[in-house]
Each structure stands twice: as C-alpha cells, then as structure tokens.
Design a protein around this motif. Structure first.
Motif, PDB file in Angstrom:
ATOM      1  N   LEU A 235      58.257  -5.928  35.332  1.00 52.31           N
ATOM      2  CA  LEU A 235      58.079  -4.562  34.842  1.00 52.31           C
ATOM      3  C   LEU A 235      57.356  -3.764  35.917  1.00 52.31           C
ATOM      4  O   LEU A 235      56.407  -4.241  36.512  1.00 52.31           O
TER       5      LEU A 235
ATOM      6  N   ALA B 251      55.028  -0.840  37.810  1.00 46.50           N
ATOM      7  CA  ALA B 251      53.642  -0.432  37.559  1.00 46.50           C
ATOM      8  C   ALA B 251      53.607   0.607  36.448  1.00 46.50           C
ATOM      9  O   ALA B 251      54.582   1.327  36.232  1.00 46.50           O
ATOM     10  N   PRO B 252      52.490   0.670  35.733  1.00 49.86           N
ATOM     11  CA  PRO B 252      52.371   1.664  34.659  1.00 49.86           C
ATOM     12  C   PRO B 252      52.349   3.078  35.223  1.00 49.86           C
ATOM     13  O   PRO B 252      52.149   3.267  36.430  1.00 49.86           O
TER      14      PRO B 252
ATOM     15  N   TRP C 295      55.873   6.176  27.664  1.00 49.98           N
ATOM     16  CA  TRP C 295      54.562   5.562  27.890  1.00 49.98           C
ATOM     17  C   TRP C 295      53.695   6.570  28.641  1.00 49.98           C
ATOM     18  O   TRP C 295      54.045   6.992  29.750  1.00 49.98           O
TER      19      TRP C 295
ATOM     20  N   ARG D 131      49.670   7.627  29.999  1.00 48.73           N
ATOM     21  CA  ARG D 131      48.351   7.078  30.323  1.00 48.73           C
ATOM     22  C   ARG D 131      47.319   8.179  30.386  1.00 48.73           C
ATOM     23  O   ARG D 131      47.533   9.195  31.050  1.00 48.73           O
TER      24      ARG D 131
ATOM     25  N   ASN E 271      46.679   3.544  26.969  1.00 44.38           N
ATOM     26  CA  ASN E 271      48.112   3.824  26.884  1.00 44.38           C
ATOM     27  C   ASN E 271      48.407   4.518  25.560  1.00 44.38           C
ATOM     28  O   ASN E 271      47.912   4.092  24.506  1.00 44.38           O
TER      29      ASN E 271
ATOM     30  N   GLY F 148      46.010  -1.975  29.581  1.00 42.68           N
ATOM     31  CA  GLY F 148      46.748  -2.932  30.411  1.00 42.68           C
ATOM     32  C   GLY F 148      48.227  -2.567  30.437  1.00 42.68           C
ATOM     33  O   GLY F 148      48.622  -1.439  30.130  1.00 42.68           O
ATOM     34  N   ARG F 149      49.045  -3.557  30.827  1.00 48.08           N
ATOM     35  CA  ARG F 149      50.479  -3.306  31.017  1.00 48.08           C
ATOM     36  C   ARG F 149      51.294  -3.871  29.874  1.00 48.08           C
ATOM     37  O   ARG F 149      50.897  -4.822  29.212  1.00 48.08           O
ATOM     38  N   CYS F 150      52.486  -3.287  29.680  1.00 45.46           N
ATOM     39  CA  CYS F 150      53.412  -3.825  28.686  1.00 45.46           C
ATOM     40  C   CYS F 150      53.765  -5.258  29.097  1.00 45.46           C
ATOM     41  O   CYS F 150      53.799  -5.568  30.287  1.00 45.46           O
ATOM     42  N   PHE F 151      54.002  -6.112  28.112  1.00 44.97           N
ATOM     43  CA  PHE F 151      54.277  -7.509  28.455  1.00 44.97           C
ATOM     44  C   PHE F 151      55.197  -8.160  27.424  1.00 44.97           C
ATOM     45  O   PHE F 151      55.361  -7.642  26.310  1.00 44.97           O
TER      46      PHE F 151
END
Ligand SMILES: [Zn+2]
Ligand SMILES: [Zn+2]
Length: 357
Positions: free
Chosen positions: A18, A20-21, A36, A38, A49, A263-266
């Motif tokens: 994925l 970067a945010p 999404w 931020r 997020n 944090g990041r989507c996972f």
C-alpha cells in the motif's frame, strides 16, 4: 488515486505494498467513493486518519480531528478543493476522544446536518468537553494511585486543555447502536460497538467493499490505550476490550482492508487482533510475580513499561496510571489479586492466597 482493485468476489484487494498515506491536510481515494484524509494533531500522536464517504448528493464524514489553530482552515480547504464543494450531509464519530469528536460540532453546525454517535460516547464526550479538571472522582482516583495534590492539579490543567480541543457539541444526536446497518452511498455498513478503549466505541464494516473502519479499537503498530476512567474506578475495561475484539474477529472476515484512525491501512485483521490480545495476556502474566508483595500502581511501572515513566512527565504518568489500573482491576475482578487502601490513602495490590502465577 485508486489504491485498490476489486477481486472476483467484489472484495477489494490491496495492491502491495500500500502506498504511503496522504500528507497531513491532504486526502486520497482508497476505492471509488471512499477517501482517506489526514489531519495533524498537536500531541505525541501527531495525526489522525478521517474518512469521507460519497453519499448521494453529499459526503458522510467519519471522525473529525480536533479544534485547534489551523484545523478548521484545513477542513475548509479540503472541502472546497478536494471534496468538490459538495455539502457534508452526515457526520459519524466513532468515539468520544477529542481527536475524533473535536470538530464534530463545527461540521454539524456548518452544514446543518446530524451527528451520528453511540449514546454513551456522545454523553462521555460532553463530559470531557465540559471538564473543569477538578472533579472529585478524578482527584480520588489519582490520589489513591499515589499522586500528590500538585501532580493531580497539573493533570487537571491538562484535562482543561483537552476540553478546549472540542468545538461545542450539538445538543442532540442520531443514535447508533451495535449491529445497526447504515446505508451510505448505496453500500451497507454494519456498526460493531463495544467497550475497552472507550465505553461504546463504534467500528463500521462494509462487506461489499471489504472495508473495516476500526477507529481506535484495532490499530497497527501501537496498541490501543485501555485505561480506567475516574467515572468508573472499579471498572474492568480490559475485559470489555477482550470481548469486543473477539466479537470483531467473529463478525469481520480476515481479508478486509482495515482503515484505522492512526497509522496506515493494513490487511490481516485477525492476526493483528491475535497479537494484541496475546500481548495483553502476556503483560497480565508478567504482572503477577511482582504482586507477591503488596505494591502501589506506580511501583509497577518498571515491570510494565519499557521506557522509564518520569514523575515530571505528567501526561505520560496519567497514561501509565490509567493503563496500570486497568490491568490491576482486571486481576482483581478475576480474583487473582486483592486491593486495600492504607492509612495514607493509597491503594496497594497483592496476589490473592492460592492465586497461580
Ligand atoms: Zn481514542
Ligand atoms: Zn484516536
């Protein structure tokens, strides 16, 4: 940018890795109609997020950021430039904390739309936003945990700062309950509400899109804060957290893309839950031998936390105390530990006779 591709089953599989945010104050499209965003936060956890879901002629916004200098300007720009000047028609807030609920009142007021929240989270947010930092229950909890009056006053001032992170909340909500189904932009999203991190935190699952908005209940990289609330000093939020995570694991398949608040989507929801639960159970086990002799909550920080907890870092002391009490209350509820308050007004905890290590 569209980061995900539909698979044969209609579930979106991430293109690995994925990317970067989005940068702070920016947004990107995850799948058509799901964006999404931020926002920056002026605290150690420096971002949150947020999610914008296309919803007919408007946007449904999930979580809002805090009310601090520059944040409403960031929202104004996002709404104008990135979200196409389309009105917000609904604001959903996962839970009471300021980074999630802070600007809910501002958005709702600006667009004349409704705030959707669970009832307990809404009432709790009202209480935090109106806190004087001097509530007797707040002082009692910290004094029993061994805090001095000066330390409690300093944490109280911090509470007042946090209260200032909320724009005035609206006087009413559209109530969300566990297991409700919301239709957003023609897709169905199921509410999974539960306690632990906060009393009635709402997560949202869309089976059709294969997306799970986890709020602060399941985070990558860091574990959720599980703390005893002065409103319920004998509460066992850890037990509620175990129950909620096990319900999420049961109801939400492992192949969703998790959209966390920090944090990041996972992917790998079930593995992440297993790790988080395993870590907490490990910490509980680790705590028991330290309680052969009676101990105050603050005497256990060295056993529980990798980094030193300095008494001069009051916000960190507050977190450490809340989390330590949550672990101790869980052991007390299970009968492994008993507590008594001494003549000095401070509570000590000790392993119950016969409790197994
Ligand atoms: Zn939170
Ligand atoms: Zn949060």
């Amino acid at each position: 940018m569209n980061l995900l591709q539909p698979t044969k089953r209609g579930v979106f599989a991430p293109i690995h890795p994925l990317p970067a945010p989005p940068e702070t104050g920016k947004m990107m499209e995850l799948v058509p109609g799901v964006h999404w965003l931020r926002m920056g936060l002026p605290i150690a956890l420096d971002h949150i997020n947020l999610w914008a879901l296309a919803d007919g002629h408007g946007w449904t916004i999930v979580d809002t950021g805090i009310d601090h200098p520059g944040s409403t300007e960031t929202w104004e720009r996002l709404l104008r430039e990135d979200l196409g000047n389309v009105p917000v028609t609904r604001v959903i807030v996962t839970h009471m904390h300021a980074d999630h609920a802070g600007l809910a009142g501002w958005l709702v007021e600006k667009f004349g739309c409704k705030l959707w929240m669970t009832r307990t989270e809404y009432l709790s947010a009202q209480a935090i936003a109106g806190s004087s930092g001097e509530e007797p229950a707040f002082r009692a909890l910290h004094s029993k945990a061994g805090w001095t009056a000066a330390e409690i006053a300093e944490l109280g001032a911090r509470k007042r700062t946090i209260a200032g992170f909320y724009a005035p909340l609206p006087g009413s909500i559209r109530r969300m309950r566990d297991n409700d189904t919301l239709e957003i932009g023609g897709k169905l999203w199921r509410v999974i509400a539960g306690g632990g991190h906060s009393p009635e935190h709402a997560c949202l699952h869309c089976p059709e899109l294969g997306l799970f908005i986890s709020g602060d209940m399941v985070l990558p990289g860091i574990s959720s804060n599980i703390s005893v609330d002065p409103v319920e000093p004998d509460g066992d939020p850890l037990a509620e957290w175990f129950t909620t995570l096990s319900r999420i694991r049961e109801k939400v398949p492992n192949d969703v893309l998790v959209l966390p608040s920090h944090g990041r989507c996972f992917t790998g929801l079930h593995e992440r839950i297993d790790v988080l639960v395993g870590e907490q159970r490990g910490v509980l086990k680790q705590l028991l031998p330290a309680l052969v002799q009676p101990k105050r909550a603050d005497e256990l920080f060295g056993v529980l936390f990798k980094r030193p907890i300095s008494r001069s870092d009051i916000p960190l002391m507050g977190l450490a105390t809340g989390e330590t009490l949550a672990l101790l209350n869980h052991l007390v509820t299970r009968g492994s530990v008993h507590r008594r308050t001494g003549a000095d007004g401070v509570t000590v905890y000790q392993l119950t006779n016969g409790a197994t290590l």
